[in-house]
Design an enzyme around this catalytic site. Structure first.
Site, short mmCIF file in Angstrom:
data_model
loop_
_atom_site.label_atom_id
_atom_site.label_comp_id
_atom_site.label_asym_id
_atom_site.label_seq_id
_atom_site.Cartn_x
_atom_site.Cartn_y
_atom_site.Cartn_z
N HIS A 151 -19.26 -8.29 -23.19
CA HIS A 151 -18.24 -9.24 -22.32
C HIS A 151 -17.60 -10.08 -23.29
CE1 HIS A 151 -22.64 -9.43 -20.49
NE2 HIS A 151 -22.10 -8.71 -19.81
C1 LIG Z 1 -20.99 -0.78 -20.41
C2 LIG Z 1 -20.93 -2.31 -20.15
C3 LIG Z 1 -21.73 -2.66 -19.34
C4 LIG Z 1 -21.44 -4.36 -18.25
N1 LIG Z 1 -22.29 -4.93 -17.81
C5 LIG Z 1 -22.06 -5.43 -16.66
C6 LIG Z 1 -23.16 -5.90 -15.74
O1 LIG Z 1 -24.22 -5.70 -16.39
N2 LIG Z 1 -22.43 -7.20 -15.38
C7 LIG Z 1 -21.73 -7.57 -15.72
O2 LIG Z 1 -21.03 -8.95 -14.64
N3 LIG Z 1 -20.41 -6.79 -16.37
C8 LIG Z 1 -20.91 -6.17 -17.14
N4 LIG Z 1 -20.13 -6.28 -18.01
C9 LIG Z 1 -18.72 -6.59 -18.55
C10 LIG Z 1 -17.54 -6.40 -17.19
O3 LIG Z 1 -17.51 -4.99 -16.20
C11 LIG Z 1 -15.85 -6.56 -17.94
O4 LIG Z 1 -15.97 -7.88 -18.05
C12 LIG Z 1 -15.06 -6.80 -15.82
O5 LIG Z 1 -15.31 -5.15 -15.34
C13 LIG Z 1 -14.09 -6.57 -17.46
O6 LIG Z 1 -12.52 -6.51 -15.72
P1 LIG Z 1 -10.98 -6.95 -16.65
O7 LIG Z 1 -10.39 -6.93 -15.55
O8 LIG Z 1 -11.15 -8.03 -18.03
O9 LIG Z 1 -11.18 -5.51 -17.73
P2 LIG Z 1 -11.00 -3.92 -17.34
O10 LIG Z 1 -12.46 -4.05 -15.77
O11 LIG Z 1 -12.32 -3.56 -18.14
O12 LIG Z 1 -10.37 -3.67 -16.45
C14 LIG Z 1 -8.84 -3.13 -17.16
C15 LIG Z 1 -7.69 -1.59 -16.63
O13 LIG Z 1 -6.72 -1.63 -17.08
C16 LIG Z 1 -6.93 -0.89 -18.00
N5 LIG Z 1 -5.89 -0.32 -19.11
C17 LIG Z 1 -6.61 -0.89 -20.06
N6 LIG Z 1 -5.25 -0.10 -21.29
C18 LIG Z 1 -4.06 0.10 -20.40
C19 LIG Z 1 -2.72 1.13 -20.84
N7 LIG Z 1 -2.84 0.87 -21.65
N8 LIG Z 1 -2.57 1.43 -19.67
C20 LIG Z 1 -2.72 0.85 -18.37
N9 LIG Z 1 -3.77 0.78 -17.98
C21 LIG Z 1 -4.66 -0.06 -19.50
C22 LIG Z 1 -8.25 0.20 -17.88
O14 LIG Z 1 -7.57 1.95 -17.02
C23 LIG Z 1 -8.94 -0.50 -16.56
O15 LIG Z 1 -8.97 0.07 -15.82
C24 LIG Z 1 -20.13 -4.91 -18.51
C25 LIG Z 1 -18.59 -4.03 -19.36
C26 LIG Z 1 -19.07 -2.51 -20.12
C27 LIG Z 1 -17.80 -1.56 -20.54
#
Ligand SMILES: Cc1cc2nc3c(=O)[nH]c(=O)nc-3n(C[C@H](O)[C@H](O)[C@H](O)COP(=O)(O)OP(=O)(O)OC[C@H]3O[C@@H](n4cnc5c(N)ncnc54)[C@H](O)[C@@H]3O)c2cc1C
Length: 455
Positions: free
Chosen positions: A392
């Site tokens: 997280h």
């Molecule tokens: C293994 C795991 C289990 C989890 N379990 C839970 C759960 O059960 N419940 C819950 O609520 N949360 C859970 N989480 C946390 C939750 O999923 C994340 O907090 C949330 O999805 C993050 O969203 P975000 O948009 O900040 O980033 P992300 O969802 O990480 O999205 C980032 C995006 O940017 C893209 N990206 C990154 N760098 C680049 C680049 N240089 N060029 C192009 N694209 C790029 C990536 O490919 C990705 O698509 C979990 C996370 C993980 C990894």
């Protein structure tokens, strides 16, 4: 630190546990200067996201794009654990995503009819045929394009070549709490000291980039289970896994349709606290090796606990000007004395529940860490040596009024630049009380409102 590197990001690989957080989380953000982000402001956004199978009481959504369901799985172990929690003095709660989070609960999951509700499935796929949307995959962004103090696009790589995508109006950066600060620093936006150390020209000094990093540290206890039918360890290997795969394909149910935990608990470590400060994930299986995620060979179960709102702050910064080098992730877990105290207390509470009388007939020996780990010091040492991230990461481009500790304003615009907003977990000023997926999607909904309002 695993991250979802695909459409839908980490929502496409996560544990599917659906938690909005506490009203106090968002009121705190507003108090810290993020106007428009109080609970009153964000509650309608959560409602808009959800299609919750149990109806619209407590402001729960029933018409949103993202299906949420309560875990349907039944197991006498769950019944005994609920009774044990009550015997240990904790309450049950029919809806922890209402304004009252406290209690021991069946998990609500971002699952609908056995299917994962990733943001790619719920938001992107339905919009894919729009004429004003182009999606380019296998194309990592290398840096942002700046003209003076305006962001005008991005440079990305494909087939070993660099391409530019120019923005008509603005760039929205949503690379997550690890990659967003990395991309800013690679583009010359960040702490001048860090940029200069890596030979990157300072285009815009913003010392808070990559700071204010928080994560949940997850400490686990595992017990043997006396009745082998109640533990799910055997379902993840050999014939058990084949049977469960068939069950999933034919009915949409079984082991492979479960979120990472079918039961949760949101509890207070001290009665005088206004709201819960620890969360437990309760599972009818146990992992043998955290690295391979293989399950234990004998029947067992586990409970894991983290402090909901850690004080300890870490950082995420580039280690070189090469975008292919992962950034340095400095967790700094348990640096703060409050965090140490809360984790030790949470650890004892896990034992209190599983050791309560209603579990006597089902509970076997605690084999990890084992009852010999008993004093505060022993427990803390065990946690330091064995606990790990709950995946997280948040806070590395903190939202708030302009100043040395913030990166974006309440409209998600990067301070001091034109044409650049950030919308992901990096903007959270503090940790929401729970798993972070639902708050991230709320940020996406809010960003959509802000962008539309400015158009
Ligand atoms: C293994 C795991 C289990 C989890 N379990 C839970 C759960 O059960 N419940 C819950 O609520 N949360 C859970 N989480 C946390 C939750 O999923 C994340 O907090 C949330 O999805 C993050 O969203 P975000 O948009 O900040 O980033 P992300 O969802 O990480 O999205 C980032 C995006 O940017 C893209 N990206 C990154 N760098 C680049 C680049 N240089 N060029 C192009 N694209 C790029 C990536 O490919 C990705 O698509 C979990 C996370 C993980 C990894």
């Amino acid at each position: 630190m695993p991250r979802g590197k695909l459409l839908g990001g980490s929502s496409a690989i996560n544990g599917l546990v659906w938690v909005r957080g506490q009203t106090l989380d968002y009121d705190t953000w507003a108090q810290m200067g993020a106007r428009g982000w109080s609970w009153q402001d964000v509650a309608p956004l959560f409602t808009r996201i959800e299609n919750y199978e149990k109806g619209g009481a407590n402001g729960r959504g029933t018409a949103g794009p993202l299906g949420v369901s309560e875990v349907p799985d039944q197991n006498p172990l769950y019944d005994a654990l609920f009774k044990a929690a009550v015997a240990a003095g904790y309450k049950l709660n029919p809806d922890y995503n209402s304004e009252d989070q406290e209690g021991v609960v069946k998990t609500q999951a971002s699952i609908s009819r056995g299917r994962r509700m990733s943001v790619a499935h719920c938001y992107l796929r339905p919009a894919m045929s729009r004429p004003n949307l182009t999606v380019v995959t296998e194309a990592p962004t290398r840096r942002l394009l700046l003209e003076g103090k305006r962001c005008v696009g991005v440079v990305y790589e494909r087939w070993g070549r660099e391409f530019e995508a120019r923005a008509g109006r603005e760039v929205i950066l949503s690379a997550g709490a690890v990659a967003t600060p990395q991309l800013l620093e690679l583009s010359g936006i960040g702490s001048p000291d860090i940029l200069k150390r890596h030979g990157i020209e300072v285009r815009h000094a913003l010392p808070a980039v990559g700071e204010n990093f928080r994560d949940h540290i997850n400490a686990r206890i595992a017990w043997r289970v006396q009745d082998k039918r109640l533990s799910y360890n055997h379902m993840a290997r050999g014939l058990g896994a084949v049977g469960q795969a068939l069950k999933y394909v034919t009915t949409g149910g079984g082991f492979f349709s479960l979120p990472s935990a079918p039961m949760l608990a949101f509890l207070k470590t001290r009665p005088e606290l206004a709201t819960p400060d620890v969360q437990m994930h309760i599972v009818p299986y146990a992992i043998k090796d955290p690295k391979t995620r293989r399950l234990q060979e004998f029947p067992s179960m586990a409970v894991a606990c983290y402090q909901l709102r850690p004080e300890s702050l870490g950082s995420i910064h580039i280690r070189s000007p090469n975008p292919d080098d992962h950034p340095a992730i400095r967790f700094n877990f348990l640096a703060d004395a409050i965090d140490q105290r809360t984790m030790v207390d949470g650890f004892r509470m896990m034992r209190r529940i599983v050791e309560a009388k209603p579990m006597d007939a089902l509970r076997g020996e605690e084999y990890s860490p084992g009852r010999s780990v008993a004093s505060d010091d022993e427990i803390l040492t065990f946690i330091r040596g064995n606990a790990h991230t709950a995946y997280h990461p948040i806070g590395t481009c903190r939202m708030g009024p302009a100043g040395p500790k913030t990166v974006v304003d309440e409209k998600l615009k990067v301070h001091g630049l034109e044409g650049l907003r950030i919308a992901d977990a990096s903007i959270f000023p503090t940790m929401p009380s729970g798993n972070t997926n639902a708050p991230c999607i709320m940020v996406g909904e809010k960003a959509a409102d802000l962008i539309r309002a400015a158009a």
